[in-house]
Design a protein around this motif. Structure first.
Motif, short mmCIF file in Angstrom:
data_model
loop_
_atom_site.label_atom_id
_atom_site.label_comp_id
_atom_site.label_asym_id
_atom_site.label_seq_id
_atom_site.Cartn_x
_atom_site.Cartn_y
_atom_site.Cartn_z
N ILE A 197 -4.46 -20.36 -41.00
CA ILE A 197 -3.24 -20.54 -40.22
C ILE A 197 -3.46 -20.07 -38.78
N VAL A 198 -4.19 -18.98 -38.60
CA VAL A 198 -4.48 -18.48 -37.25
C VAL A 198 -5.22 -19.54 -36.44
N ILE A 199 -6.20 -20.19 -37.06
CA ILE A 199 -6.95 -21.24 -36.36
C ILE A 199 -6.04 -22.41 -36.02
N CYS A 200 -5.20 -22.82 -36.97
CA CYS A 200 -4.27 -23.93 -36.71
C CYS A 200 -3.32 -23.61 -35.57
N ILE A 201 -2.80 -22.39 -35.56
CA ILE A 201 -1.90 -21.97 -34.48
C ILE A 201 -2.66 -21.95 -33.15
N GLY A 202 -3.90 -21.50 -33.18
CA GLY A 202 -4.71 -21.47 -31.96
C GLY A 202 -4.90 -22.85 -31.37
N PHE A 203 -5.23 -23.83 -32.22
CA PHE A 203 -5.39 -25.19 -31.74
C PHE A 203 -4.05 -25.77 -31.27
N GLY A 204 -2.97 -25.38 -31.95
CA GLY A 204 -1.64 -25.82 -31.54
C GLY A 204 -1.28 -25.32 -30.15
N ILE A 205 -1.60 -24.06 -29.89
CA ILE A 205 -1.35 -23.48 -28.56
C ILE A 205 -2.19 -24.18 -27.51
N LEU A 206 -3.45 -24.46 -27.84
CA LEU A 206 -4.34 -25.15 -26.90
C LEU A 206 -3.80 -26.54 -26.56
N ILE A 207 -3.35 -27.27 -27.57
CA ILE A 207 -2.81 -28.61 -27.34
C ILE A 207 -1.55 -28.54 -26.49
N ALA A 208 -0.69 -27.57 -26.80
CA ALA A 208 0.55 -27.40 -26.02
C ALA A 208 0.22 -27.06 -24.56
N PHE A 209 -0.79 -26.24 -24.34
CA PHE A 209 -1.19 -25.88 -22.99
C PHE A 209 -1.72 -27.09 -22.23
N LEU A 210 -2.51 -27.92 -22.89
CA LEU A 210 -3.03 -29.13 -22.25
C LEU A 210 -1.90 -30.11 -21.92
N ILE A 211 -0.92 -30.22 -22.81
CA ILE A 211 0.22 -31.09 -22.54
C ILE A 211 1.02 -30.59 -21.34
N PHE A 212 1.18 -29.26 -21.26
CA PHE A 212 1.90 -28.67 -20.13
C PHE A 212 1.18 -28.98 -18.81
N ILE A 213 -0.14 -28.81 -18.80
CA ILE A 213 -0.91 -29.11 -17.58
C ILE A 213 -0.76 -30.57 -17.21
N ASN A 214 -0.79 -31.44 -18.20
CA ASN A 214 -0.66 -32.87 -17.95
C ASN A 214 0.71 -33.22 -17.35
N LEU A 215 1.75 -32.56 -17.83
CA LEU A 215 3.09 -32.79 -17.29
C LEU A 215 3.18 -32.35 -15.84
N VAL A 216 2.56 -31.21 -15.55
CA VAL A 216 2.56 -30.71 -14.16
C VAL A 216 1.82 -31.69 -13.25
N LEU A 217 0.66 -32.18 -13.70
CA LEU A 217 -0.12 -33.12 -12.90
C LEU A 217 0.59 -34.45 -12.73
#
Length: 260
Positions: free
Chosen positions: A105-125
């Motif tokens: 679950i920790v790994i899944c949450i980690g990848f989830g946070i990474l994906i959310a962070f990439l989506i946030f950067i994409n929205l800003v760009l």
């Protein structure tokens, strides 16, 4: 005797294991699917789908816990069938520990946070420059696929070695270090198998009920049939690939069954 990792040999070994254990794997995959669907119904009844954040988070967390145990238990079942081909085993032998579930679950949450962070950067760009956003989307997607491919065996190390999250990721990256394109070949083979198993089921659904849609019972039964066939095949290939890659880094025979 040492043997280098081979995509063809891995597929052949996977087919042999799947052929010998086809019935129990299909039965377990059907049971897994029914349990997950049952949990979704129960959580929906207890926590109605509304706008309350707490209810939604509770549903997601409950389903995540169940899905984690079902996934890990399926991996343990495959490993048990591989390692104890000539021995009896009990139901408790395929149950993952609480620590294994937590690490996964920790790994899944980690990848989830990474994906959310990439989506946030994409929205800003995208608000700054649409071209930058599109370029970032391509780079981020390729980078994420690369990371997923290199880390795909972390769950195998969690189950097989009881590794911690970061340790399992490091181990997965290590065994795929010199076999990236071969691992990619395995991933593409899995994709082809999923498509091949889907084609006859789709033909049968079309023949029996041409007007079937996503809510039609024929479509649902077809999906269950496809899942029962494709899911065990995919998981067996992943586990055999994991064992083959591990043994390819050791000066030992690459027999995937430890007890042989």
């Amino acid at each position: 005797m040492y043997h280098p990792f081979s995509v063809i040999e891995t597929i052949k070994t996977s087919w042999d294991i799947l052929r010998k254990n086809f019935i129990p794997l299909i039965i377990y995959s059907v049971i897994t699917l029914l349990i997950y669907k049952g949990v979704k119904i129960v959580t929906f009844i207890i926590f109605p789908d509304d706008d309350e954040l707490l209810n939604n988070l509770t549903q997601i967390f409950a389903q995540m816990i169940v899905q984690t145990y079902l996934t890990l238990s399926f991996y343990k079942l495959i490993l048990t069938l591989m390692d104890r081909a000539y021995y009896e085993f009990e139901f408790k032998d395929i149950l993952p520990s609480l620590r294994m579930a937590f690490n996964f679950i920790v790994i899944c949450i980690g990848f989830g946070i990474l994906i959310a962070f990439l989506i946030f950067i994409n929205l800003v760009l995208s608000r700054q420059n649409i071209v930058f956003s599109e370029v970032f989307t391509v780079i981020a997607t390729l980078g994420l696929l690369y990371m997923l491919l290199r880390s795909i065996f972390c769950v195998c190390f969690i189950i097989d070695d009881d590794s911690k999250p970061l340790e399992s990721l490091k181990q997965s990256f290590e065994i795929t270090k010199d076999n990236f394109f071969k691992t990619l070949g395995i991933a593409l083979s899995i994709l082809v198998i999923m498509i091949i198993t889907l084609i006859p089921i789709n033909i049968i659904i079309t023949f029996l009920h041409p007007s079937a849609d996503a809510d039609d019972y024929v479509f649902v039964l077809g999906y269950y049939a496809w899942f029962a066939i494709a899911f065990p095949a995919v998981q067996v290939i992943i586990m055999v690939t994991y064992r083959k890659l591990v043994y390819s880094h050791l000066d030992v025979d690459d027999d995937i069954a430890e007890t042989n």
